[in-house]
Structures are given as structure tokens and as C-alpha cells.
Design a protein around this motif. Structure first.
Motif, PDB file in Angstrom:
ATOM      1  N   PRO A 131     -53.401   6.166 -10.493  1.00 50.89           N
ATOM      2  CA  PRO A 131     -54.025   5.015 -11.155  1.00 50.89           C
ATOM      3  C   PRO A 131     -55.429   5.379 -11.618  1.00 50.89           C
ATOM      4  N   PHE A 132     -55.808   4.939 -12.817  1.00 47.29           N
ATOM      5  CA  PHE A 132     -57.077   5.416 -13.363  1.00 47.29           C
ATOM      6  C   PHE A 132     -58.009   4.328 -13.868  1.00 47.29           C
ATOM      7  N   SER A 133     -57.545   3.122 -14.018  1.00 50.16           N
ATOM      8  CA  SER A 133     -58.391   2.082 -14.599  1.00 50.16           C
ATOM      9  C   SER A 133     -59.636   1.829 -13.744  1.00 50.16           C
ATOM     10  N   PRO A 134     -60.830   1.855 -14.347  1.00 49.75           N
ATOM     11  CA  PRO A 134     -62.044   1.568 -13.579  1.00 49.75           C
ATOM     12  C   PRO A 134     -62.053   0.159 -13.020  1.00 49.75           C
ATOM     13  N   HIS A 135     -61.490  -0.777 -13.779  1.00 51.33           N
ATOM     14  CA  HIS A 135     -61.481  -2.163 -13.337  1.00 51.33           C
ATOM     15  C   HIS A 135     -60.511  -2.362 -12.170  1.00 51.33           C
ATOM     16  N   CYS A 136     -59.399  -1.671 -12.204  1.00 52.08           N
ATOM     17  CA  CYS A 136     -58.452  -1.751 -11.090  1.00 52.08           C
ATOM     18  C   CYS A 136     -59.028  -1.098  -9.833  1.00 52.08           C
ATOM     19  N   TRP A 137     -59.748   0.002 -10.011  1.00 47.65           N
ATOM     20  CA  TRP A 137     -60.378   0.643  -8.848  1.00 47.65           C
ATOM     21  C   TRP A 137     -61.409  -0.271  -8.195  1.00 47.65           C
ATOM     22  N   LYS A 138     -62.111  -1.061  -8.983  1.00 50.78           N
ATOM     23  CA  LYS A 138     -63.044  -2.034  -8.395  1.00 50.78           C
ATOM     24  C   LYS A 138     -62.303  -2.959  -7.432  1.00 50.78           C
ATOM     25  N   VAL A 139     -61.144  -3.422  -7.865  1.00 50.76           N
ATOM     26  CA  VAL A 139     -60.393  -4.383  -7.057  1.00 50.76           C
ATOM     27  C   VAL A 139     -59.771  -3.708  -5.843  1.00 50.76           C
ATOM     28  N   VAL A 140     -59.279  -2.492  -5.999  1.00 52.26           N
ATOM     29  CA  VAL A 140     -58.764  -1.740  -4.854  1.00 52.26           C
ATOM     30  C   VAL A 140     -59.831  -1.654  -3.775  1.00 52.26           C
ATOM     31  N   MET A 141     -61.039  -1.292  -4.166  1.00 54.55           N
ATOM     32  CA  MET A 141     -62.124  -1.151  -3.195  1.00 54.55           C
ATOM     33  C   MET A 141     -62.543  -2.502  -2.624  1.00 54.55           C
ATOM     34  N   ALA A 142     -62.514  -3.539  -3.451  1.00 53.63           N
ATOM     35  CA  ALA A 142     -62.877  -4.870  -2.970  1.00 53.63           C
ATOM     36  C   ALA A 142     -61.884  -5.376  -1.929  1.00 53.63           C
ATOM     37  N   LEU A 143     -60.606  -5.168  -2.176  1.00 49.94           N
ATOM     38  CA  LEU A 143     -59.585  -5.592  -1.219  1.00 49.94           C
ATOM     39  C   LEU A 143     -59.728  -4.828   0.097  1.00 49.94           C
ATOM     40  N   ALA A 144     -59.990  -3.518  -0.005  1.00 48.97           N
ATOM     41  CA  ALA A 144     -60.180  -2.718   1.209  1.00 48.97           C
ATOM     42  C   ALA A 144     -61.446  -3.149   1.940  1.00 48.97           C
ATOM     43  N   HIS A 145     -62.500  -3.448   1.209  1.00 48.99           N
ATOM     44  CA  HIS A 145     -63.760  -3.917   1.791  1.00 48.99           C
ATOM     45  C   HIS A 145     -63.537  -5.186   2.602  1.00 48.99           C
ATOM     46  N   LYS A 146     -62.714  -6.074   2.067  1.00 50.90           N
ATOM     47  CA  LYS A 146     -62.399  -7.328   2.748  1.00 50.90           C
ATOM     48  C   LYS A 146     -61.404  -7.138   3.894  1.00 50.90           C
ATOM     49  N   GLY A 147     -60.795  -5.958   3.960  1.00 55.45           N
ATOM     50  CA  GLY A 147     -59.816  -5.710   5.010  1.00 55.45           C
ATOM     51  C   GLY A 147     -58.539  -6.502   4.817  1.00 55.45           C
ATOM     52  N   LEU A 148     -58.180  -6.745   3.556  1.00 53.40           N
ATOM     53  CA  LEU A 148     -56.991  -7.542   3.254  1.00 53.40           C
ATOM     54  C   LEU A 148     -55.811  -6.629   2.940  1.00 53.40           C
ATOM     55  N   PRO A 149     -54.636  -6.908   3.497  1.00 53.30           N
ATOM     56  CA  PRO A 149     -53.458  -6.095   3.154  1.00 53.30           C
ATOM     57  C   PRO A 149     -53.054  -6.337   1.703  1.00 53.30           C
ATOM     58  N   PHE A 150     -52.716  -5.256   0.999  1.00 52.80           N
ATOM     59  CA  PHE A 150     -52.321  -5.417  -0.396  1.00 52.80           C
ATOM     60  C   PHE A 150     -51.312  -4.347  -0.785  1.00 52.80           C
ATOM     61  N   GLU A 151     -50.518  -4.706  -1.776  1.00 54.79           N
ATOM     62  CA  GLU A 151     -49.494  -3.817  -2.322  1.00 54.79           C
ATOM     63  C   GLU A 151     -49.865  -3.495  -3.756  1.00 54.79           C
ATOM     64  N   ARG A 152     -49.872  -2.218  -4.086  1.00 54.65           N
ATOM     65  CA  ARG A 152     -50.242  -1.778  -5.425  1.00 54.65           C
ATOM     66  C   ARG A 152     -49.000  -1.640  -6.291  1.00 54.65           C
ATOM     67  N   LYS A 153     -48.967  -2.379  -7.406  1.00 62.43           N
ATOM     68  CA  LYS A 153     -47.843  -2.345  -8.332  1.00 62.43           C
ATOM     69  C   LYS A 153     -48.261  -1.609  -9.608  1.00 62.43           C
ATOM     70  N   PRO A 154     -47.700  -0.434  -9.876  1.00 57.11           N
ATOM     71  CA  PRO A 154     -48.094   0.315 -11.069  1.00 57.11           C
ATOM     72  C   PRO A 154     -47.588  -0.341 -12.348  1.00 57.11           C
ATOM     73  N   VAL A 155     -48.465  -0.369 -13.351  1.00 53.00           N
ATOM     74  CA  VAL A 155     -48.144  -0.983 -14.638  1.00 53.00           C
ATOM     75  C   VAL A 155     -48.672  -0.060 -15.736  1.00 53.00           C
ATOM     76  N   CYS A 156     -47.846   0.261 -16.710  1.00 50.23           N
ATOM     77  CA  CYS A 156     -48.329   1.050 -17.847  1.00 50.23           C
ATOM     78  C   CYS A 156     -48.784   0.094 -18.946  1.00 50.23           C
ATOM     79  N   PHE A 157     -49.447   0.633 -19.961  1.00 41.77           N
ATOM     80  CA  PHE A 157     -50.040  -0.208 -21.007  1.00 41.77           C
ATOM     81  C   PHE A 157     -49.042  -1.171 -21.629  1.00 41.77           C
ATOM     82  N   THR A 158     -47.866  -0.677 -21.980  1.00 41.32           N
ATOM     83  CA  THR A 158     -46.914  -1.521 -22.689  1.00 41.32           C
ATOM     84  C   THR A 158     -46.231  -2.545 -21.793  1.00 41.32           C
TER      85      THR A 158
END
Length: 230
Positions: free
Chosen positions: A16-43
Motif C-alpha cells: 500500500p502506498f497512498s500517503p493519506h491511507c498511511w495516515k489512517v493506518v498510523m492513526a488507528l494503530a495510535h488509538k490501539g483499535l483493531p482494524f482490517e486493511r482492504k486493498p483497493v486499486c484506482f479503478t
């Protein structure tokens, strides 16, 4: 309940490479919240959560669907006040808006030139067919014209980090004594470059490089789990 995060990927779903998505990944981890990452391509983005947004990240938290990285961070802060704060108060949230504006107008503007061809090369064919015309329309130039500026942007990138470099003489994080969402905003930009581009943007021994290495190691090495571009 596990939060679902829809995040942008290329042909390799493990990168995964989006800078905006990485912000959220780190925010969720910072909060200690369980999350599932769903990969999505542009189209695939128009089909995410019924077409709620033209871009990702998008999260689903139970019945709540939220788009836009800053709106997601604000939602997490309001919904989970008992978890570690992403902003350290209203003033910190307002200041994070400034950091976001600086990052996107200065760092993202340069990285859109530096990494443009490398991003395109990492996409599946159907996404390449979408990516080139959409970016040429956004930037108002052809890929070839944009490529003419690449080396100059690489050489000048370090200077764009001067505000962060100077600040790091006084404190270890943008958030002060510990990282906050403002750190994740800038981290997202540099992680984007790290994952997609081989351009030499950070120098050993620089305060910004040391800060970025600390960011990569946060939350059990969440950022480092994706290898740098070769």
C-alpha cells in the motif's frame, strides 16, 4: 468490532502506498483499535462502500462510514476519547490542519513529480490506463513534460523539509514529546516516497531522517513492514 480500512494499492496488494491511507493506518494503530486493511486499486475506488467517496481512505466502523484521512482522524478522536489522543486537544487539531496544508502544498507537490512514473509502473494495466490521463489532467502537463522537472525536484527536496528539520532541534516529534496525527501527516508523505520510489530524498545523519526512522518503527514497526522500493 474491527474497523475496516479501504486503502490504495497497485498491482502488488502487499505494498500500500497512498500517503493519506498511511495516515489512517498510523492513526488507528495510535488509538490501539483493531482494524482490517482492504486493498483497493484506482479503478475499484468508485465501488467502495457504495460509492461514498471518489478517493480512499474510507473506513467502516460498524454502521458508520467515513471518508477523507483528516475526517477519519477527527472521527476516531471523537468516537474513542478514552484512547490515546491524536491531537492533544482542539488546538492540536487546528495546528494539524496547517501541517496538512504545508505537507500537501509543498511535499506532495514535489513527490507528484518525483514518483509519477514509478507509481504508474507499479499499477495493473487497467489502472495504468486510468492513472496517466487523470494525472496529466490534474497537473496540466504530459508525463514527458513532468519528467523534465524530476531531477530538479529531487535535488531541491531536502530544502522543503527545512521547517521540520529546524523544529526537530527543539523536540523529538511534531507533536512534542510524543507523536500525534501531525507526525503521521508528514510521515505519510515520506512513506509514500519510500514505498514507490528509489529517488534519494533523505540523507543519513539528517534530523528528518532520524525522525522518519523513528516513525517507521512506531506501533511495532508498522511502517517498516512494507519494504522500501528497490
Amino acid at each position: 468490532m474491527t474497523i475496516v480500512l479501504h486503502e490504495l494499492v497497485g498491482a502488488d496488494e502487499a505494498r500500500p502506498f497512498s500517503p493519506h491511507c498511511w495516515k489512517v493506518v498510523m492513526a488507528l494503530a495510535h488509538k490501539g483499535l483493531p482494524f482490517e486493511r482492504k486493498p483497493v486499486c484506482f479503478t475499484q475506488v468508485p465501488g467502495v462502500e457504495g460509492g461514498v467517496s471518489k478517493t480512499v481512505p474510507v473506513i467502516r466502523d460498524g454502521s458508520q462510514v467515513v471518508a477523507d484521512s483528516f475526517m477519519i482522524a477527527a472521527y476516531l478522536e471523537e468516537t474513542y476519547p478514552d484512547r490515546p489522543s491524536l491531537f492533544g486537544g482542539d488546538g492540536g487539531q487546528a495546528m494539524a490542519r496547517f501541517v496538512e496544508a504545508w505537507s500537501q502544498s509543498t511535499l506532495h507537490a514535489a513527490l507528484n513529480v518525483i514518483a509519477l512514473h514509478e507509481i504508474a509502473d507499479r499499477l495493473a494495466p487497467e489502472d495504468q490506463a486510468y492513472f496517466r490521463p487523470s494525472r496529466e489532467a490534474r497537473l496540466g502537463k504530459t508525463f514527458e513534460q513532468i519528467a523534465e522537472r524530476r531531477q530538479a525536484e529531487i535535488e531541491g527536496f531536502g530544502a522543503k523539509l527545512t521547517p521540520l528539520r529546524v523544529m526537530l532541534k527543539s523536540q523529538p516529534w511534531i507533536g512534542g514529546s510524543s507523536p500525534l496525527f501531525a507526525d503521521y501527516i508528514v510521515f505519510g508523505a515520506l512513506q509514500w516516497a519510500r514505498v514507490v520510489s528509489s529517488a534519494p530524498l533523505l540523507e543519513a545523519g539528517d534530523a528528518v531522517t532520524d525522525w522518519f526512522e523513528r516513525c517507521i518503527d512506531l506501533h511495532d514497526g508498522l511502517g517498516r513492514a512494507v519494504a522500501a522500493a528497490g
